[in-house]
Enzyme design. Structure first.
Site, PDB file in Angstrom:
ATOM      1  N   GLY A  16       0.832  -1.210   0.000  1.00 38.64           N
ATOM      2  CA  GLY A  16       0.000   0.000   0.000  1.00 38.64           C
ATOM      3  C   GLY A  16       0.863   1.255   0.000  1.00 38.64           C
ATOM      4  CB  VAL A  67      17.306   9.997  -6.004  1.00 44.03           C
ATOM      5  CG1 VAL A  67      17.941  10.612  -7.249  1.00 44.03           C
ATOM      6  CG2 VAL A  67      16.457   8.788  -6.374  1.00 44.03           C
ATOM      7  CB  VAL A 112      13.835  13.087  -6.839  1.00 40.96           C
ATOM      8  CG1 VAL A 112      13.901  11.636  -7.277  1.00 40.96           C
ATOM      9  CG2 VAL A 112      15.237  13.623  -6.568  1.00 40.96           C
ATOM     10  CB  SER A 113      12.711  18.699  -8.873  1.00 41.36           C
ATOM     11  OG  SER A 113      14.070  18.886  -8.952  1.00 41.36           O
ATOM     12  NE  ARG A 147      -2.417  -4.398  -1.433  1.00 37.75           N
ATOM     13  CZ  ARG A 147      -1.878  -3.732  -0.426  1.00 37.75           C
ATOM     14  NH1 ARG A 147      -0.732  -4.114   0.080  1.00 37.75           N
ATOM     15  NH2 ARG A 147      -2.487  -2.664   0.075  1.00 37.75           N
ATOM     16  CG  ASP A 186       3.264  -6.628   7.258  1.00 40.13           C
ATOM     17  OD1 ASP A 186       2.898  -5.885   6.320  1.00 40.13           O
ATOM     18  OD2 ASP A 186       2.481  -7.376   7.860  1.00 40.13           O
ATOM     19  CB  THR A 242       3.019   0.402   5.784  1.00 40.87           C
ATOM     20  OG1 THR A 242       1.651   0.043   6.074  1.00 40.87           O
ATOM     21  CG2 THR A 242       3.871   0.074   7.004  1.00 40.87           C
ATOM     22  CG  ASP A 290      -1.495  -0.993   7.717  1.00 43.71           C
ATOM     23  OD1 ASP A 290      -2.327  -0.096   7.541  1.00 43.71           O
ATOM     24  OD2 ASP A 290      -1.467  -2.049   7.058  1.00 43.71           O
ATOM     25  CG  ASP A 299       1.940  -3.493   9.596  1.00 37.79           C
ATOM     26  OD1 ASP A 299       2.834  -2.765   9.112  1.00 37.79           O
ATOM     27  OD2 ASP A 299       1.225  -4.225   8.900  1.00 37.79           O
ATOM     28  NE  ARG A 322     -15.535  14.516  20.253  1.00 38.42           N
ATOM     29  CZ  ARG A 322     -14.350  14.776  19.706  1.00 38.42           C
ATOM     30  NH1 ARG A 322     -14.190  15.859  18.965  1.00 38.42           N
ATOM     31  NH2 ARG A 322     -13.336  13.991  19.894  1.00 38.42           N
ATOM     32  NE  ARG A 333     -28.185  10.311  14.201  1.00 34.57           N
ATOM     33  CZ  ARG A 333     -28.467  10.891  13.051  1.00 34.57           C
ATOM     34  NH1 ARG A 333     -27.505  11.472  12.352  1.00 34.57           N
ATOM     35  NH2 ARG A 333     -29.692  10.896  12.590  1.00 34.57           N
ATOM     36  N   GLY A 346      -5.615  -0.593   8.829  1.00 30.24           N
ATOM     37  CA  GLY A 346      -4.599  -1.114   9.746  1.00 30.24           C
ATOM     38  C   GLY A 346      -4.365  -2.607   9.653  1.00 30.24           C
ATOM     39  NE  ARG A 347      -2.309  -5.151   4.749  1.00 27.95           N
ATOM     40  CZ  ARG A 347      -2.739  -5.714   3.638  1.00 27.95           C
ATOM     41  NH1 ARG A 347      -3.463  -6.799   3.695  1.00 27.95           N
ATOM     42  NH2 ARG A 347      -2.435  -5.189   2.467  1.00 27.95           N
TER      43      ARG A 347
HETATM   44  N1  LIG Z   1       6.205 -14.081   2.073  1.00 27.08           N
HETATM   45  C1  LIG Z   1       6.564 -13.261   1.085  1.00 27.08           C
HETATM   46  N2  LIG Z   1       7.643 -13.549   0.312  1.00 27.08           N
HETATM   47  C2  LIG Z   1       8.016 -12.735  -0.695  1.00 27.08           C
HETATM   48  N3  LIG Z   1       7.355 -11.612  -1.026  1.00 27.08           N
HETATM   49  C3  LIG Z   1       6.284 -11.269  -0.300  1.00 27.08           C
HETATM   50  C4  LIG Z   1       5.831 -12.063   0.788  1.00 27.08           C
HETATM   51  N4  LIG Z   1       4.749 -11.469   1.321  1.00 27.08           N
HETATM   52  C5  LIG Z   1       4.527 -10.358   0.596  1.00 27.08           C
HETATM   53  N5  LIG Z   1       5.445 -10.233  -0.373  1.00 27.08           N
HETATM   54  C6  LIG Z   1       5.511  -9.192  -1.415  1.00 27.08           C
HETATM   55  O1  LIG Z   1       5.348  -7.912  -0.858  1.00 27.08           O
HETATM   56  C7  LIG Z   1       4.240  -7.270  -1.511  1.00 27.08           C
HETATM   57  C8  LIG Z   1       3.636  -6.263  -0.614  1.00 27.08           C
HETATM   58  O2  LIG Z   1       3.130  -6.887   0.545  1.00 27.08           O
HETATM   59  P1  LIG Z   1       1.784  -6.353   1.227  1.00 27.08           P
HETATM   60  O3  LIG Z   1       1.570  -7.186   2.438  1.00 27.08           O
HETATM   61  O4  LIG Z   1       0.707  -6.311   0.215  1.00 27.08           O
HETATM   62  O5  LIG Z   1       2.094  -4.845   1.575  1.00 27.08           O
HETATM   63  P2  LIG Z   1       3.098  -4.181   2.639  1.00 27.08           P
HETATM   64  O6  LIG Z   1       4.480  -4.435   2.209  1.00 27.08           O
HETATM   65  O7  LIG Z   1       2.766  -2.732   2.561  1.00 27.08           O
HETATM   66  O8  LIG Z   1       2.775  -4.793   3.959  1.00 27.08           O
HETATM   67  C9  LIG Z   1       3.335  -8.431  -1.889  1.00 27.08           C
HETATM   68  O9  LIG Z   1       2.421  -8.089  -2.883  1.00 27.08           O
HETATM   69  C10 LIG Z   1       4.364  -9.418  -2.401  1.00 27.08           C
HETATM   70  O10 LIG Z   1       4.794  -9.074  -3.687  1.00 27.08           O
HETATM   71  O1  LIG Z   2      -4.869  -1.382  -1.223  1.00 26.94           O
HETATM   72  P1  LIG Z   2      -5.729  -2.537  -0.854  1.00 26.94           P
HETATM   73  O2  LIG Z   2      -5.338  -3.745  -1.599  1.00 26.94           O
HETATM   74  O3  LIG Z   2      -7.168  -2.234  -0.912  1.00 26.94           O
HETATM   75  O4  LIG Z   2      -5.419  -2.904   0.664  1.00 26.94           O
HETATM   76  C1  LIG Z   2      -5.931  -2.271   1.776  1.00 26.94           C
HETATM   77  C2  LIG Z   2      -4.910  -2.389   2.878  1.00 26.94           C
HETATM   78  O5  LIG Z   2      -3.796  -1.546   2.601  1.00 26.94           O
HETATM   79  C3  LIG Z   2      -3.475  -0.768   3.736  1.00 26.94           C
HETATM   80  O6  LIG Z   2      -4.049   0.513   3.550  1.00 26.94           O
HETATM   81  C4  LIG Z   2      -1.991  -0.630   3.867  1.00 26.94           C
HETATM   82  O7  LIG Z   2      -1.460  -1.901   4.097  1.00 26.94           O
HETATM   83  P2  LIG Z   2      -0.048  -2.329   3.580  1.00 26.94           P
HETATM   84  O8  LIG Z   2       0.906  -1.254   3.959  1.00 26.94           O
HETATM   85  O9  LIG Z   2       0.237  -3.642   4.261  1.00 26.94           O
HETATM   86  O10 LIG Z   2      -0.089  -2.504   2.111  1.00 26.94           O
HETATM   87  C5  LIG Z   2      -4.162  -1.507   4.901  1.00 26.94           C
HETATM   88  O11 LIG Z   2      -4.425  -0.657   5.991  1.00 26.94           O
HETATM   89  C6  LIG Z   2      -5.396  -2.026   4.238  1.00 26.94           C
HETATM   90  O12 LIG Z   2      -5.900  -3.173   4.886  1.00 26.94           O
HETATM   91 MG   LIG Z   3       1.485  -4.522   5.522  1.00 29.65          MG
END
Ligand SMILES: Nc1ncnc2c1ncn2[C@@H]1O[C@H](COP(=O)(O)OP(=O)(O)O)[C@@H](O)[C@H]1O
Ligand SMILES: O=P(O)(O)OC[C@H]1O[C@](O)(COP(=O)(O)O)[C@@H](O)[C@@H]1O
Ligand SMILES: [Mg+2]
Length: 316
Positions: free
Chosen positions: A10, A23, A56-57, A71, A102, A124, A126, A128, A153, A161, A169-170
């Site tokens: 994302g 860069v 990259v300006s 992805r 992650d 990201t 998230d 996370d 609010r 309400r 945030g997954r």
């Molecule tokens: N176990 C894995 N091994 C290798 N590449 C991975 C693995 N998990 C994810 N990736 C690669 O990283 C990309 C991004 O991961 P994703 O979880 O969608 O987002 P983020 O890196 O933001 O958490 C995935 O689409 C895939 O190409």
């Molecule tokens: O872009 P998509 O495929 O709709 O995914 C949505 C997900 O991407 C995020 O916005 C960012 O997540 P990642 O950084 O893991 O890609 C999450 O919070 C959300 O669950």
């Molecule tokens: Mg992630």
């Protein structure tokens, strides 16, 4: 060295600031810099572009990622990763910087295990990623959510309400947790802090009887259907409720100063680490100091926020 950079997963506000820092630092230190379009997708399809300082300006203030992102589920397979390594080697690239979350870190670790020099930067919304206090993009997304809560609010208290706000945030509750604290939420429901529905409803019933004019509940996505929860709360607690799903609004937008600084520092630091021969590591910020940690330790390591969850209970 010839250094390439890609953004993956994302998009997050500040990714462009990180690319710019990478860069410009790389060129200043005598390296040749390349961008790879659309994350691991472009790496597999051999879509590299040379990047000069002028390319990259004007990027610092722009949200999303100018390199594009993707992805790519097949990147988990070793033969596919080998294609990536071949493309990097055929182009004479010495090292790769992966900006992502992650999931992207697992791809970076795989390339490192296949003996390609790789370093990762946390990008990201998230937050996370273990190994860093904050990821690039988190604070901008947080600000966007807090602004939304403040607006919700206004209308909630006008109508007396309860407002349920679903955020991204997954599996990480950080966006909900931090936004909930900033927005004065009565309840924060996250994967780390799941709902006790009976307690939620009985507390809201009490708040309603006390004559409180609004209630705010912040929920991490994928916990449950927030519209159904709003209906149930309205019926069972008597506190009329509505749900709002913030969605992609919280992922876009110009990065706030905090993310620009974080991205600039991390980008420059990643280049310096590569020049020292570092590989299989990710850049982090801990107590305002730049650090590196092994990717193998970071993956699958959840963050703990016990203190902040305790704070919520006191402030309710
Ligand atoms: N176990 C894995 N091994 C290798 N590449 C991975 C693995 N998990 C994810 N990736 C690669 O990283 C990309 C991004 O991961 P994703 O979880 O969608 O987002 P983020 O890196 O933001 O958490 C995935 O689409 C895939 O190409
Ligand atoms: O872009 P998509 O495929 O709709 O995914 C949505 C997900 O991407 C995020 O916005 C960012 O997540 P990642 O950084 O893991 O890609 C999450 O919070 C959300 O669950
Ligand atoms: Mg992630």
């Amino acid at each position: 060295m010839k250094i390439a950079v890609l953004t993956s997963g994302g998009d997050a506000p500040g990714m462009n600031a990180a690319i710019r820092a990478i860069v410009r630092t790389g060129i200043a230190e005598g390296h040749e810099m390349f961008g790879i379009m659309d994350g691991y997708r472009g790496l597999l399809e051999d879509r590299f572009i040379p990047l000069a300082a002028k390319d990259v300006s004007g990027m610092l203030s722009i949200g999303g990622t100018k390199l594009g992102t993707a992805r790519v589920s097949e990147f988990k397979e070793v033969p596919v990763q080998m294609v990536a390594i071949d493309n990097l080697r055929n182009r004479g690239i010495d090292a790769l910087i992966v900006i992502g979350g992650d999931g992207s870190y697992r791809g970076a670790q795989a390339l490192h295990e296949l003996e390609f020099q790789t370093i990762a930067i946390p990008g990201t919304i998230d937050n996370d990623v273990y190994g860093t206090d904050y990821t690039i993009g988190f604070h901008t997304a947080l600000n966007t959510i807090v602004e939304a809560i403040d607006k919700l609010r206004d209308t909630s208290s006008s109508h007396r309400r309860c407002s349920i706000i679903e955020v991204m945030g997954r599996t990480s509750g950080d966006l909900a947790l931090y936004a909930g604290i900033c927005g004065g939420a009565e309840f924060i429901i996250t994967p780390e802090n799941p709902i006790n529905k009976d307690k939620l409803i009985s507390t809201l019933k009490k708040h309603n009887e006390e004559g409180r004019r609004h209630a705010i509940i912040v929920v991490t996505e994928q916990q449950f259907d927030v519209h159904k929860l709003a209906a149930e709360i309205s019926i069972k607690s008597g506190f009329s409720s509505r749900a709002t799903v913030l969605g992609y609004i919280q992922r876009g937008g110009t990065p706030i100063a905090e993310d620009r600084i974080l991205a600039s520092r991390m980008g420059a630091f990643a280049v310096e680490m590569l020049a020292k021969g570092v590989s299989g590591q990710c850049v982090g910020i801990k107590d305002d100091k730049l650090v590196t940690s092994p990717l193998s330790d970071i993956i699958n390591h959840p963050k703990e926020r016990v203190e902040l969850y305790d704070l919520i209970k006191k402030l309710r």
